[in-house]
Design a protein around this motif. Structure first.
Motif, PDB file in Angstrom:
ATOM      1  N   SER A 286      20.549  65.847  64.328  1.00  0.00           N
ATOM      2  CA  SER A 286      21.862  65.234  64.115  1.00  0.00           C
ATOM      3  C   SER A 286      22.462  64.735  65.429  1.00  0.00           C
ATOM      4  O   SER A 286      23.000  63.624  65.505  1.00  0.00           O
ATOM      5  CB  SER A 286      22.816  66.239  63.463  1.00  0.00           C
ATOM      6  OG  SER A 286      22.366  66.595  62.175  1.00  0.00           O
ATOM      7  N   ILE A 287      22.362  65.571  66.465  1.00  0.00           N
ATOM      8  CA  ILE A 287      22.889  65.185  67.779  1.00  0.00           C
ATOM      9  C   ILE A 287      22.123  63.987  68.314  1.00  0.00           C
ATOM     10  O   ILE A 287      22.711  63.037  68.842  1.00  0.00           O
ATOM     11  CB  ILE A 287      22.796  66.365  68.763  1.00  0.00           C
ATOM     12  CG1 ILE A 287      23.735  67.490  68.329  1.00  0.00           C
ATOM     13  CG2 ILE A 287      23.127  65.911  70.187  1.00  0.00           C
ATOM     14  CD1 ILE A 287      23.558  68.779  69.107  1.00  0.00           C
ATOM     15  N   TRP A 288      20.806  64.016  68.165  1.00  0.00           N
ATOM     16  CA  TRP A 288      19.965  62.935  68.682  1.00  0.00           C
ATOM     17  C   TRP A 288      20.318  61.595  68.029  1.00  0.00           C
ATOM     18  O   TRP A 288      20.400  60.564  68.707  1.00  0.00           O
ATOM     19  CB  TRP A 288      18.494  63.258  68.457  1.00  0.00           C
ATOM     20  CG  TRP A 288      17.578  62.208  69.003  1.00  0.00           C
ATOM     21  CD1 TRP A 288      16.881  61.265  68.310  1.00  0.00           C
ATOM     22  CD2 TRP A 288      17.281  61.974  70.388  1.00  0.00           C
ATOM     23  NE1 TRP A 288      16.164  60.464  69.159  1.00  0.00           N
ATOM     24  CE2 TRP A 288      16.391  60.875  70.442  1.00  0.00           C
ATOM     25  CE3 TRP A 288      17.673  62.589  71.570  1.00  0.00           C
ATOM     26  CZ2 TRP A 288      15.893  60.382  71.647  1.00  0.00           C
ATOM     27  CZ3 TRP A 288      17.178  62.097  72.774  1.00  0.00           C
ATOM     28  CH2 TRP A 288      16.300  61.009  72.798  1.00  0.00           C
ATOM     29  N   LYS A 289      20.531  61.610  66.744  1.00  0.00           N
ATOM     30  CA  LYS A 289      20.873  60.371  66.039  1.00  0.00           C
ATOM     31  C   LYS A 289      22.162  59.769  66.580  1.00  0.00           C
ATOM     32  O   LYS A 289      22.291  58.548  66.718  1.00  0.00           O
ATOM     33  CB  LYS A 289      20.991  60.641  64.535  1.00  0.00           C
ATOM     34  CG  LYS A 289      19.650  60.873  63.843  1.00  0.00           C
ATOM     35  CD  LYS A 289      19.833  61.150  62.359  1.00  0.00           C
ATOM     36  CE  LYS A 289      18.490  61.356  61.672  1.00  0.00           C
ATOM     37  NZ  LYS A 289      18.650  61.677  60.223  1.00  0.00           N
ATOM     38  N   ARG A 290      23.120  60.629  66.916  1.00  0.00           N
ATOM     39  CA  ARG A 290      24.380  60.129  67.475  1.00  0.00           C
ATOM     40  C   ARG A 290      24.192  59.628  68.907  1.00  0.00           C
ATOM     41  O   ARG A 290      24.837  58.663  69.329  1.00  0.00           O
ATOM     42  CB  ARG A 290      25.447  61.228  67.420  1.00  0.00           C
ATOM     43  CG  ARG A 290      25.891  61.581  65.997  1.00  0.00           C
ATOM     44  CD  ARG A 290      27.145  62.436  66.003  1.00  0.00           C
ATOM     45  NE  ARG A 290      26.902  63.782  66.490  1.00  0.00           N
ATOM     46  CZ  ARG A 290      26.546  64.814  65.720  1.00  0.00           C
ATOM     47  NH1 ARG A 290      26.374  64.636  64.408  1.00  0.00           N
ATOM     48  NH2 ARG A 290      26.365  66.011  66.234  1.00  0.00           N
ATOM     49  N   LEU A 291      23.294  60.275  69.639  1.00  0.00           N
ATOM     50  CA  LEU A 291      23.032  59.858  71.020  1.00  0.00           C
ATOM     51  C   LEU A 291      22.345  58.493  71.084  1.00  0.00           C
ATOM     52  O   LEU A 291      22.462  57.780  72.082  1.00  0.00           O
ATOM     53  CB  LEU A 291      22.166  60.903  71.734  1.00  0.00           C
ATOM     54  CG  LEU A 291      22.862  62.208  72.118  1.00  0.00           C
ATOM     55  CD1 LEU A 291      21.840  63.229  72.605  1.00  0.00           C
ATOM     56  CD2 LEU A 291      23.919  61.970  73.191  1.00  0.00           C
ATOM     57  N   LEU A 292      21.640  58.143  70.037  1.00  0.00           N
ATOM     58  CA  LEU A 292      20.988  56.830  70.006  1.00  0.00           C
ATOM     59  C   LEU A 292      22.010  55.699  70.103  1.00  0.00           C
ATOM     60  O   LEU A 292      21.687  54.602  70.562  1.00  0.00           O
ATOM     61  CB  LEU A 292      20.151  56.682  68.728  1.00  0.00           C
ATOM     62  CG  LEU A 292      18.882  57.543  68.654  1.00  0.00           C
ATOM     63  CD1 LEU A 292      18.231  57.410  67.278  1.00  0.00           C
ATOM     64  CD2 LEU A 292      17.884  57.150  69.747  1.00  0.00           C
ATOM     65  N   ASP A 293      23.243  55.985  69.707  1.00  0.00           N
ATOM     66  CA  ASP A 293      24.296  54.965  69.778  1.00  0.00           C
ATOM     67  C   ASP A 293      24.660  54.610  71.216  1.00  0.00           C
ATOM     68  O   ASP A 293      25.248  53.555  71.470  1.00  0.00           O
ATOM     69  CB  ASP A 293      25.557  55.443  69.040  1.00  0.00           C
ATOM     70  CG  ASP A 293      25.343  55.524  67.529  1.00  0.00           C
ATOM     71  OD1 ASP A 293      24.455  54.814  67.024  1.00  0.00           O
ATOM     72  OD2 ASP A 293      26.055  56.302  66.871  1.00  0.00           O
ATOM     73  N   ILE A 294      24.340  55.511  72.165  1.00  0.00           N
ATOM     74  CA  ILE A 294      24.614  55.197  73.573  1.00  0.00           C
ATOM     75  C   ILE A 294      23.315  54.952  74.341  1.00  0.00           C
ATOM     76  O   ILE A 294      23.249  55.128  75.555  1.00  0.00           O
ATOM     77  CB  ILE A 294      25.442  56.309  74.260  1.00  0.00           C
ATOM     78  CG1 ILE A 294      24.686  57.647  74.232  1.00  0.00           C
ATOM     79  CG2 ILE A 294      26.812  56.443  73.628  1.00  0.00           C
ATOM     80  CD1 ILE A 294      25.330  58.706  75.123  1.00  0.00           C
ATOM     81  N   ASP A 295      22.266  54.562  73.601  1.00  0.00           N
ATOM     82  CA  ASP A 295      20.974  54.215  74.220  1.00  0.00           C
ATOM     83  C   ASP A 295      20.401  55.362  75.039  1.00  0.00           C
ATOM     84  O   ASP A 295      19.989  55.187  76.193  1.00  0.00           O
ATOM     85  CB  ASP A 295      21.125  52.968  75.099  1.00  0.00           C
ATOM     86  CG  ASP A 295      21.483  51.729  74.290  1.00  0.00           C
ATOM     87  OD1 ASP A 295      20.826  51.495  73.265  1.00  0.00           O
ATOM     88  OD2 ASP A 295      22.427  51.020  74.675  1.00  0.00           O
ATOM     89  N   ILE A 296      20.328  56.544  74.428  1.00  0.00           N
ATOM     90  CA  ILE A 296      19.843  57.741  75.095  1.00  0.00           C
ATOM     91  C   ILE A 296      18.421  57.593  75.631  1.00  0.00           C
ATOM     92  O   ILE A 296      18.030  58.273  76.582  1.00  0.00           O
ATOM     93  CB  ILE A 296      19.916  58.957  74.131  1.00  0.00           C
ATOM     94  CG1 ILE A 296      19.454  60.255  74.805  1.00  0.00           C
ATOM     95  CG2 ILE A 296      19.079  58.699  72.882  1.00  0.00           C
ATOM     96  CD1 ILE A 296      20.316  60.705  75.936  1.00  0.00           C
ATOM     97  N   GLU A 297      17.638  56.680  75.076  1.00  0.00           N
ATOM     98  CA  GLU A 297      16.248  56.536  75.506  1.00  0.00           C
ATOM     99  C   GLU A 297      16.080  55.620  76.718  1.00  0.00           C
ATOM    100  O   GLU A 297      14.969  55.463  77.219  1.00  0.00           O
ATOM    101  CB  GLU A 297      15.399  56.018  74.338  1.00  0.00           C
ATOM    102  CG  GLU A 297      15.347  56.996  73.170  1.00  0.00           C
ATOM    103  CD  GLU A 297      14.556  56.480  71.991  1.00  0.00           C
ATOM    104  OE1 GLU A 297      13.581  57.144  71.603  1.00  0.00           O
ATOM    105  OE2 GLU A 297      14.909  55.409  71.465  1.00  0.00           O
ATOM    106  N   ASP A 298      17.171  55.042  77.195  1.00  0.00           N
ATOM    107  CA  ASP A 298      17.127  54.131  78.343  1.00  0.00           C
ATOM    108  C   ASP A 298      17.643  54.859  79.584  1.00  0.00           C
ATOM    109  O   ASP A 298      18.840  55.104  79.720  1.00  0.00           O
ATOM    110  CB  ASP A 298      17.987  52.897  78.055  1.00  0.00           C
ATOM    111  CG  ASP A 298      17.813  51.801  79.092  1.00  0.00           C
ATOM    112  OD1 ASP A 298      17.725  52.129  80.290  1.00  0.00           O
ATOM    113  OD2 ASP A 298      17.772  50.619  78.700  1.00  0.00           O
ATOM    114  N   SER A 299      16.741  55.205  80.497  1.00  0.00           N
ATOM    115  CA  SER A 299      17.129  55.989  81.677  1.00  0.00           C
ATOM    116  C   SER A 299      18.123  55.245  82.565  1.00  0.00           C
ATOM    117  O   SER A 299      19.006  55.863  83.171  1.00  0.00           O
ATOM    118  CB  SER A 299      15.890  56.374  82.492  1.00  0.00           C
ATOM    119  OG  SER A 299      15.165  55.224  82.892  1.00  0.00           O
ATOM    120  N   LYS A 300      18.003  53.922  82.648  1.00  0.00           N
ATOM    121  CA  LYS A 300      18.922  53.143  83.483  1.00  0.00           C
ATOM    122  C   LYS A 300      20.350  53.255  82.948  1.00  0.00           C
ATOM    123  O   LYS A 300      21.305  53.485  83.710  1.00  0.00           O
ATOM    124  CB  LYS A 300      18.488  51.672  83.500  1.00  0.00           C
ATOM    125  CG  LYS A 300      19.391  50.750  84.323  1.00  0.00           C
ATOM    126  CD  LYS A 300      19.315  51.087  85.805  1.00  0.00           C
ATOM    127  CE  LYS A 300      19.973  50.011  86.665  1.00  0.00           C
ATOM    128  NZ  LYS A 300      21.410  49.858  86.392  1.00  0.00           N
TER     129      LYS A 300
END
Length: 218
Positions: free
Chosen positions: A67-81
């Motif tokens: 659930s937390i991960w899905k919400r984090l995707l909204d702030i581009d959690i997979e993009d380190s930059k």
């Protein structure tokens, strides 16, 4: 994309070989495979997002982490930059703790600065990978071993302190009590060099028996 598919196919092939070898070493593994089948593929790509996702899953249930991960995707959690430039408060709105937010931002900064090259971990031995990852703030043995297993396909990675893993061992070995980390280390010695394959099977069994999960959702 083709290279990613080839890598994933190789990891699946390695897992199948490791499980077959393990079943020849331990009759309980053979029986477990007959009763529950092979564990599903849970391979993750070798990138910042995968390490961040494992950190999100530290000490929380899988459903909460998802659930937390899905919400984090909204702030581009997979993009380190992008993550290297956000504030902990930006990630905390998704339900992540301040400490974990700081850990993930710190690792993003390590990657952006060039101090950490996750792709280069493929060239290191399993224990060397673990040592490098543990040197990062917020990464302990559990996180490092999970990265080795799910991302690098290390068939001997062994997150012995994982509660679900311990629960799975209790089931397949018909133990009276759930084994602790020391017990798991001892039991796992008999499975070298395929402890990682054993771990995937134990999680699979735990998901089916304890969580009553459908195989496709494990």
């Amino acid at each position: 994309m083709i290279d990613v598919v080839k890598t994933m196919n190789k990891k699946i092939s390695d897992l199948q070989y490791a499980l077959k070898s393990l079943s020849n070493m331990d009759g309980d593994i053979k029986t477990t495979l007959e009763n529950y089948g092979n564990p599903p593929d849970r391979t993750l790509p070798a990138n910042f997002g995968s390490l961040a996702r494992i950190i999100v899953g530290q000490q929380v249930s899988r459903s909460a982490a998802t659930s937390i991960w899905k919400r984090l995707l909204d702030i581009d959690i997979e993009d380190s930059k992008i993550i290297s430039e956000v504030k902990p408060e930006d990630m905390m709105t998704a339900g992540l703790s301040r400490r974990k937010s700081e850990y993930i931002i710190g690792i993003a900064n390590e990657i952006v600065s060039g101090n950490l090259d996750l792709k280069s971990l493929n060239t290191l031995h399993g224990e060397e990978v673990k040592e490098r990852l543990i040197s990062l703030r917020g990464v302990g043995a559990w996180t490092a071993d999970n990265y080795r297993l799910f991302v690098l396909g290390d068939m001997d990675a062994w997150p012995a302190n994982d509660i679900a893993l311990q629960g799975g061992m209790k089931i397949i070995k018909s133990l009276d009590d759930r084994p602790n980390r020391e017990d798991m280390e001892s039991l796992g010695e008999n499975w070298r060099p395929y402890r990682g394959a054993g771990a995937l099977l134990l999680w699979h069994v735990y998901g089916v028996v304890v969580k009553k999960a459908d195989v496709s959702n494990i």
